[in-house]
Each structure stands twice: as C-alpha cells, then as structure tokens.
Design an enzyme around this catalytic site. Structure first.
Site, PDB file in Angstrom:
ATOM      1  N   GLU A 126       0.849  -1.193   0.000  1.00  0.00           N
ATOM      2  CA  GLU A 126       0.000   0.000   0.000  1.00  0.00           C
ATOM      3  C   GLU A 126       0.885   1.244   0.000  1.00  0.00           C
ATOM      4  OE1 GLU A 126      -4.114   1.282   2.184  1.00  0.00           O
ATOM      5  OE2 GLU A 126      -2.432   0.822   3.490  1.00  0.00           O
ATOM      6  N   GLY A 265       2.577   1.264  11.524  1.00  0.00           N
ATOM      7  CA  GLY A 265       2.313   0.396  12.666  1.00  0.00           C
ATOM      8  C   GLY A 265       1.995  -1.015  12.224  1.00  0.00           C
ATOM      9  N   ALA A 266       1.230  -1.136  11.132  1.00  0.00           N
ATOM     10  CA  ALA A 266       0.835  -2.457  10.634  1.00  0.00           C
ATOM     11  C   ALA A 266       0.198  -2.282   9.265  1.00  0.00           C
ATOM     12  CB  ALA A 266      -0.144  -3.123  11.603  1.00  0.00           C
ATOM     13  N   MET A 267      -0.058  -3.413   8.597  1.00  0.00           N
ATOM     14  CA  MET A 267      -0.679  -3.405   7.270  1.00  0.00           C
ATOM     15  C   MET A 267      -1.615  -4.589   7.145  1.00  0.00           C
ATOM     16  SD  MET A 267      -1.223  -2.142   4.346  1.00  0.00           S
ATOM     17  CE  MET A 267      -2.202  -2.870   3.026  1.00  0.00           C
ATOM     18  N   GLU A 268      -2.822  -4.321   6.630  1.00  0.00           N
ATOM     19  CA  GLU A 268      -3.915  -5.281   6.643  1.00  0.00           C
ATOM     20  C   GLU A 268      -3.898  -6.257   5.481  1.00  0.00           C
ATOM     21  OE1 GLU A 268      -5.676  -1.483   4.664  1.00  0.00           O
ATOM     22  OE2 GLU A 268      -4.223  -1.961   6.214  1.00  0.00           O
ATOM     23  N   ASN A 269      -2.754  -6.773   5.067  1.00  0.00           N
ATOM     24  CA  ASN A 269      -2.732  -7.782   4.015  1.00  0.00           C
ATOM     25  C   ASN A 269      -3.705  -8.908   4.363  1.00  0.00           C
ATOM     26  OD1 ASN A 269      -0.364  -6.393   2.982  1.00  0.00           O
ATOM     27  ND2 ASN A 269       0.760  -7.429   4.606  1.00  0.00           N
ATOM     28  N   HIS A 299      -7.375  -3.208  15.001  1.00  0.00           N
ATOM     29  CA  HIS A 299      -7.542  -2.353  13.815  1.00  0.00           C
ATOM     30  C   HIS A 299      -7.334  -3.169  12.543  1.00  0.00           C
ATOM     31  CE1 HIS A 299      -6.867   1.661  11.688  1.00  0.00           C
ATOM     32  NE2 HIS A 299      -6.351   0.804  10.821  1.00  0.00           N
ATOM     33  N   GLU A 300      -6.245  -3.914  12.503  1.00  0.00           N
ATOM     34  CA  GLU A 300      -5.955  -4.704  11.289  1.00  0.00           C
ATOM     35  C   GLU A 300      -6.971  -5.821  11.106  1.00  0.00           C
ATOM     36  OE1 GLU A 300      -3.887  -3.223   9.413  1.00  0.00           O
ATOM     37  OE2 GLU A 300      -3.319  -1.894  11.046  1.00  0.00           O
ATOM     38  N   GLU A 322      -9.863   3.459   6.909  1.00  0.00           N
ATOM     39  CA  GLU A 322      -9.068   3.700   8.114  1.00  0.00           C
ATOM     40  C   GLU A 322      -9.918   4.209   9.276  1.00  0.00           C
ATOM     41  OE1 GLU A 322      -6.379   2.410   8.268  1.00  0.00           O
ATOM     42  OE2 GLU A 322      -5.748   2.197   6.183  1.00  0.00           O
TER      43      GLU A 322
END
Length: 846
Positions: A126, A265-269, A299-300, A322
């Site tokens: 992303e 912080g993180a990524m929603e793959n 969140h993810e 988001e």
C-alpha cells in the site's frame, strides 16, 4: 518518484477498458542479494483493439509476451509502465523481469539481522508498490485472484495470503505453490519469507470453520514474542467482530507477522498482517504502547471485513477504510479486552492528532480529493484516521449502535469481494436506521475544519446561573457550523475529588445554543462542555473553570474528564490564547497524579514542545531547567516500578540540561544512583546516554561503546539517533549529510537520524541547516522513493529553531516553487504553519 504517478482519471479510463481475471506470480528469491526473478502471467478481458498499460517497476524487463506474441521490450517498457496495444477481447500477458529488493519498506524489503546474519523479507504494497514485485494493474478496483509460487531456501518460512503449502524441496531450495486467493485488490497481497520463528494456534469461526493462526518474528527476537497474549487478543477480536457484523471471517487463515524496519504500525494484508517489530517488546515499554499494540491488532483485524472483503473503488474513500478500523478497534478494545478506558485513550491521542491536523492550512474534508497517487500518500493523516473515526463515533451515537452494525453487516453481505463508494455504505445505514444521512454527510464529510465550543455563562453575585449559552465558532477559511450531540458536566469537590454532580445532554447547532435547563443551578467549580467526549469539536473552559483546572486538575476523578481538560488546556496553548508557561506549570503540578498512561505520554510530549518552542526565547533555558528539575522530582516520588516512574525518567533524559541533570543520568547509567524497582534495560540505557550526548557529556566514543554491547537492529537505530544528537553545528551538518548526500541508508536509520537532529536544548546549532535543507528539497523529492523522501523532508526540517529566520526561508521556498508537486508543497506548508504557530505562542508567552 517522477514518472511513477497514476492519476484517478487514468485509473477510471483503465477500469472502463479492462477486467482482470487472475494473476500467476512466480518469484525466485535465490538469485542474489540485489534482485529476484519475477514472472507474472495475467489473464484479463478488454475492449478488442483497445490500448492500455500495466504497471511494473523493475531493474530489468527480460520479456513481454501478449497473447503469444513477444513484444519489443525497449519500445513498450519505460521502467514504470508497460504499454499494451491492440488488445483482444480475452488476453494473456506474461512479463519476466528482475525486480529489486529495497530497504525503504516499499515493495519487497530485504533486511539482514546484524545478530546472526540471517536474511528476512517482507512485502509492503500500500499504496502503489505491488508493482515493484510483479507486473500488475495497480489500482484497488481491478480485483483479481492471485496465485503465488515462491522459490526460496528450503529452511525458510514462506507466508502469503493463502495457507502455506509444503514446499517441494530440491537440495537446499524449496518451492512453495500457493492456492489462488479470492478476488482481492493487489495492495493487500503479501509475501513474507525468511527463517522466521513461528507459533501456531487456531480458532473456530462463527460459521464453524477452523481458522489456523500463526505469529511470526525474527529468530533473534523470539524470546521476547508474547504470542499467547496476541492470540488471546485475536480470539477476542474475532468473536467481537463476527458477532457485531453478523458476517464470518472471510479468509481461510490469519497470520500475524512482526517484521523489521516497517514504516507504519501495521498493514492489513488479507490473512497475512504485518506489524512493526517494535511491538515485540525486548525491553520495558509504557502501558500506552502496550494498549496501542492491542488497538493495532484489532484495527488490522477489522480491515479483514472493511477494506479487504469490501474495498474502496478509489483512494478518495481511504478515510472510510481507516476511520472505520480506528473506530471499530477502539470499540472492541473497550468492550472485549482489559483496556476498558480505550475511549479515554482515543480522546487523548487520536482526537489530539485530529484537531492538530484539522487546523493546518493543508486540512481537507474527510472525503478528500485524491487526484493521483501522490495525493493519497500524504493523506495517511489525522483527518483520514482520527477525525474520521471521531465522526463515525458521533454517527453511531446518532443512529444507534444496533442500527449502525445492522447496516454495516448488510453492506458486507451485499458488496462482498467487490468495490464500493461512500454512497453504498450510507444507503445501508439509512435503510437500517431510517435516517436521512445526506445532510450529515455534506456537513461532516465534505467540509473541512474544526469548530470551537465555549460556554458563555451569566450568574448572580451569589453564583446562581442566570444564562447559559454554548457559542460555536469556525475558522474563517472553513466557516461551516455543524450540529453536535454533546453533554455538559458540572463538577464539584467531594471528599477531596472533583466529581460530576450534574449532566445534561443536548443538540447544539448554529452560532449560539441556549441551555435553559441549567438556569437556576448554582455555578459549580468546573463546567465541562463536551463531557463524555461525544462531539468532535475543540472546547474552551470559562475563566473560573480554567482556574479550577490549574489548581485541581489532578483531583478530577474521571479519567476521560481529565483527558478533556488536559486537551482543552493544550489546545488553548497551541492557539496562543493562554501562555505556554501556564501549560508548563499545569503539567508539572498535576501530571504526578495522572493514572492513564497515554494521557501521561501525550502531556509529557507536549510539555517538551511547550518548553523548547512555545515559551518566549528569553525564558526558554530557565524553563527547560525547571522542567528537568520537576521531572526528576516526579520520577523520584513516583510509585516504585510504575509506568509513571518509567515515563518520567524517559522524559527527564530527553529534557536534561544542567550539570546536576547530567550527574543524575550518569548515576542511573552506572548504577551509582537507583530509583526503586526501575530496571535499566538496553533501551533505557540508550535514552540515558542520549541525554548525556544532548548535554555534551558523552560523544562518539561512548556511542560506539554502547553499540558494541547492543549491536542489534534496534541498537543501530538508537546509535544513529545519538550521533545526530551531538550538540554541535558540525555534528548536525554531518548527520544531515549522512542521509541526504548519500543514498542507501535504510528507512529506519533515516528516521532515527531525524529524531536525533531535532533533539536540541540550544536550537542555534541548527541555524546552518536552514539554507542547506531548503536547497536539498528538490533533489530529495526527485531522487528518493516517497517513504524516504517524506522521512527526510519531515524529519530533517529544523523545526526546533522556531524562529523568523526559518519561517522566512520556508516562505521563500514556497514562493519560488509555486508549481511544485502539490504533495511536496503540502509538507512545506505544514512546516511553515508549525513555525508560525510557535512564533505566535512565543509572543503570547511574552
């Protein structure tokens, strides 16, 4: 970055021509340290005879075959796009290339662990970076299935969106052939590979499926990975979201991977979520960080439905992804975990971020105009996340949580595996709630700026309220007055505490709203507008309430009410309505009694900004000294081993400025001085050393010696920060040159160098960087990837100077570069706004 952009118009035109069926992506990770072999076969339909392009950023494209015909690579490939002419109704394209590993966190990131020399890879796609790994139609509305085949060392873990198959092993090499994914967008595909340590578990979904779970991290960090706790939070999140949404988890497994040098912080793959490995706690961290990790995990997980199952058509609805995840994860944290005060944290951290962003000249409506990829890159901001989440919270209060969740569930079921726009969600929410949301959307989502609410109170001589009006104002640039649902709380002293004694809830609209139900009440010690934090608006305290806050903030019993008062006091300081010196006194007098870790963390950060940039320069040194003295006293008085003690010591190290402070730091570092139950671990040692370096009491030799005892990725980052902290003009220029004049430093080294550069007590050592910085802007933007360019242009801006010289230099650059890329100009506009705000605060403090 030049040439790598994609406009919304281009994306719309391409989506009108092309529908993608599938990708087969074969990646060979055994071809060396710089490149990997990428072979992509794409099947898609198109208008016969039409022309379009596919995206791919690579070192070398070896071949391009369209429908069995080899194309001339030199003619069709420009290094970013591959031109495809004379398409058939049904097409098959195969692209073979050598793609580059990166150390910027954009594409396929390659990291070598200094502890054991092992190589770790992970993808981050992303916004537009799957094209750095394979040939792809890089836009969210061209969904397809993805089948990955990966060749790598046989001893590695190889993880993607689908369950990892058993590899076919040939000697020391293995080949993993994954099953195709469901139809998803390219930016949520993923590949993580390397000798990661893994802990496995499972859970049963609401539809009876067994969902495999995995938690991964580097081998050298495995002893610190608290997998059982992450599994517990994950199970709680699954149960909560499946129950609330009424839709089972949509993917076949759920892996969570903690990876090095991660930009976010993180990524929603999909089914393969990546997190910053700073969430693997090798040393003590604040409770604020522990809570933030829980919110991030949830969140993810929320994104698996909102974003992955149903995806925005174009990036103008990024906010909806988001904001929803931000709101939903806070709700889940508060209702399904031990962090029951999550909404207090949301007020303290997220809303403060939103209010700050919404007052910049670059503010924008929640539904932003996203013209191209450069626009979306800079819109991962406080509007997209925090303001959007705040407004969703308000919407939920208006339509009711059951109706909101009913509408969301219908939205997921109706649009599963598809792409949507905001109107699609509003349609389902209107059907579930019976409310017309068109006007709400216009006022809240399509206009920018934040309103300010302040009470206007009339009383008799003996304190009886004769009139009570809430005044609403808006900035001239964004004059919209909005409807707010809010509460007003009265607080009085009872048994040594300020407790709420009366509350009224009402709708506020227009410039003035009378509250007749409060007439006749005795005026209390503290009146809090927006009690319980229902509305998104800045609030002001009346004069008497502000005096109570200054004297008795520590005595307010409810942590959310305290957070609101903390926020109002800081906001008035930022707006130069009250002197920064008053805020310093407020913090030093009251922070010792604060119980909420995030509130402490935020107040201490703001204390540093106030002391270094907002107080008048004539009293700055004395204020920094007083702050250092006060923090040391707070640390000594704090409960042994408490979160507050830990935070006060860290803040003291960051603001130390006198010989006495230096001696205290030396004593803690050597063990000659001890605070009860305070463990001086590796990370805290670096903070203490940083304080010594800040004061010229340690330098390169001491930094090298500390690094020799902690030659880890984290240690190298801390060392980069410490070297950039050395308080001489020469050291600051050398730190600047180390990341600007030379390419190749990793994303994290760039970021930590920026932290050290900004760490000053006497900002005059940065004066020589003012022309140097502005001269480098164009070269940095032209030559670096977005993430590194942003880290350089934001992290190296000498904001600590906070003087007219810096403001004039930035104004000069903006005047001379009116045609610069809007995303680049936005960064400089925001920098200038920060300096001008500091100058106004300094004048008020005078």
């Amino acid at each position: 970055m030049p040439g790598e952009n994609l406009t919304r118009v281009e994306a719309q035109e391409r989506a009108a021509l092309v529908q993608v069926e599938s990708y087969d992506v074969a990646l060979d990770l055994t071809t060396g340290d710089e490149v990997f072999r990428s072979t992509t076969t794409v099947r898609f339909t198109a208008e016969a005879g039409a022309s379009t392009f596919i995206d791919h950023i690579s070192r070398t494209v070896h071949s391009v075959a369209l429908n069995g015909t080899e194309l001339d690579v030199a003619k069709v490939n420009d290094g970013v796009r591959i031109q495809l002419d004379d398409l058939a109704a049904e097409n098959e394209l195969t692209v073979v290339s050598d793609a580059l590993y990166v150390n910027t966190g954009e594409g396929l990131h390659r990291f070598v662990d200094p502890v054991d020399g092992e190589v770790y890879l992970y993808s981050q796609f992303e916004v537009p970076d799957s094209r750095r790994v394979f040939a792809v139609f890089e836009q969210p509305d061209l969904k397809a299935t993805f089948r990955f085949t990966v060749t790598a060392p046989a001893r590695w873990q190889v993880v993607s969106n689908q369950q990892s198959p058993e590899p076919v092993v040939d000697g020391e090499t293995g080949t993993w052939s994954f099953e195709p994914t469901p139809r998803i967008s390219s930016y949520i595909t993923a590949l993580v590979a390397g000798p990661y340590e893994v802990t496995r578990s499972e859970l049963t979904s609401s539809d009876g499926r067994v969902v495999p779970l995995g938690i991964f991290c580097r081998a050298s960090l495995a002893e610190h990975m608290d997998a059982d706790y992450i599994f517990d939070i994950t199970r709680r999140g699954f149960a909560f979201f499946e129950s609330q949404f009424g839709v089972p988890y949509p993917f076949e497994k759920y892996d969570q991977l903690f990876v090095p040098e991660f930009n976010a912080g993180a990524m929603e793959n999909a089914g393969c979520v990546t997190f910053t490995e700073s969430y693997v706690f090798r040393a003590q961290v604040t409770d604020a960080i522990r809570e933030r990790r829980v919110v991030t995990v949830l969140h993810e997980l929320a994104h698996m439905w909102f974003g992955d199952l149903v995806t925005m058509r174009w990036w103008n609805d990024l906010w909806l992804n988001e904001s929803f995840a931000e709101w939903a994860s806070t709700l889940a944290t508060a209702e399904a975990t031990e962090w029951t005060n999550a909404w207090t944290t949301f007020q303290a951290m997220e809303k403060t971020w939103a209010y700050r962003q919404d007052q910049l000249p670059s503010t924008h409506p929640i539904v932003a105009e996203i013209r191209d990829l450069e626009d979306v890159q800079v819109n991962f901001d406080g509007i997209t996340y925090a303001k959007g989440g705040s407004v969703l919270k308000q919407l939920v209060a208006w339509v009711g949580l059951p109706a909101f969740m009913q509408g969301v569930g219908a939205y997921f079921r109706k649009h599963a595996w598809g792409n949507t726009e905001l109107a699609d969600l509003l349609t389902e929410l209107e059907a579930a709630s019976g409310r017309d949301l068109g006007e709400w959307s216009r006022l809240w989502l399509e206009t920018a700026g934040v309103n300010t609410l302040r009470p206007k109170i009339g009383t008799t001589a003996d304190g009886i309220i004769t009139s009570f009006v809430i005044e609403q104002t808006a900035p001239a640039e964004w004059p919209t007055l909005r409807p707010h649902r809010l509460a007003i709380g009265f607080y009085e002293e009872e048994d040594g505490k300020l407790r709420r004694t009366h509350r009224v809830e009402l709708d506020v609209d227009g410039a003035e709203t009378a509250v007749p139900s409060l007439v006749g009440h005795i005026r209390p010690a503290l009146i809090l507008v927006n009690d319980d934090d229902l509305a998104y608006a800045k609030i002001r305290l009346d004069d008497d309430s502000m005096q109570t806050a200054l004297e008795s903030l520590r005595d307010i019993e409810d942590p959310l009410a305290r957070a609101l008062v903390w926020g109002a006091a800081w906001d008035a300081t930022r707006d130069a309505e009250t002197p920064a010196s008053d805020y310093v006194e407020l913090v030093l007098a009251n922070i010792g009694a604060e119980t909420e870790s995030t509130t402490i963390r935020l107040a201490l950060s703001q204390l540093g900004l106030a002391a270094r940039s907002y107080v008048h320069p004539s009293r700055r040194a004395e204020t920094i000294r007083r702050v250092g003295d006060g923090l040391w006293q707070l640390a000594a008085a704090a409960e042994a081993g408490s979160d507050a003690q830990f935070q006060f010591v860290g803040a003291f190290a960051g603001l130390a400025s006198t010989p006495e402070h230096v001696e205290a730091l030396r004593g803690l570092l050597s063990g000659a001085t001890a605070l009860p139950s305070l463990e001086i671990d590796a990370d805290l040692r670096w903070q203490l050393l940083d304080g010594l370096v800040l004061n010229g009491a340690a330098g390169a030799a001491e930094i090298d010696a500390e690094l020799a005892t902690d030659d880890t990725a984290t240690g190298r980052q801390f060392a980069a920060r410490a070297r950039a902290t050395i308080p001489t003009p020469e050291a600051k220029k050398a730190a600047f040159a180390s990341v600007v004049d030379q390419a190749g430093a990793s994303n994290m080294i760039v970021r930590y160098t920026g932290l050290g550069l900004a760490h000053v007590n006497d900002a005059s050592v940065l004066s020589g960087l003012v022309p140097r910085y502005h001269d480098a802007i164009g070269q940095v933007w032209e030559s670096r990837t977005y993430q590194v360019a942003e880290a350089l242009l934001v992290g190296l801006y000498p904001a600590s100077l906070a003087n007219e010289e810096l403001a004039q230099a930035t104004r000069g650059w903006l005047s001379a570069n009116t045609s610069a890329v809007p995303a680049l100009r936005r960064m400089l506009v925001e920098h200038l706004a920060g300096v001008e705000r500091a100058l106004a605060a300094q004048e008020r403090d005078a």
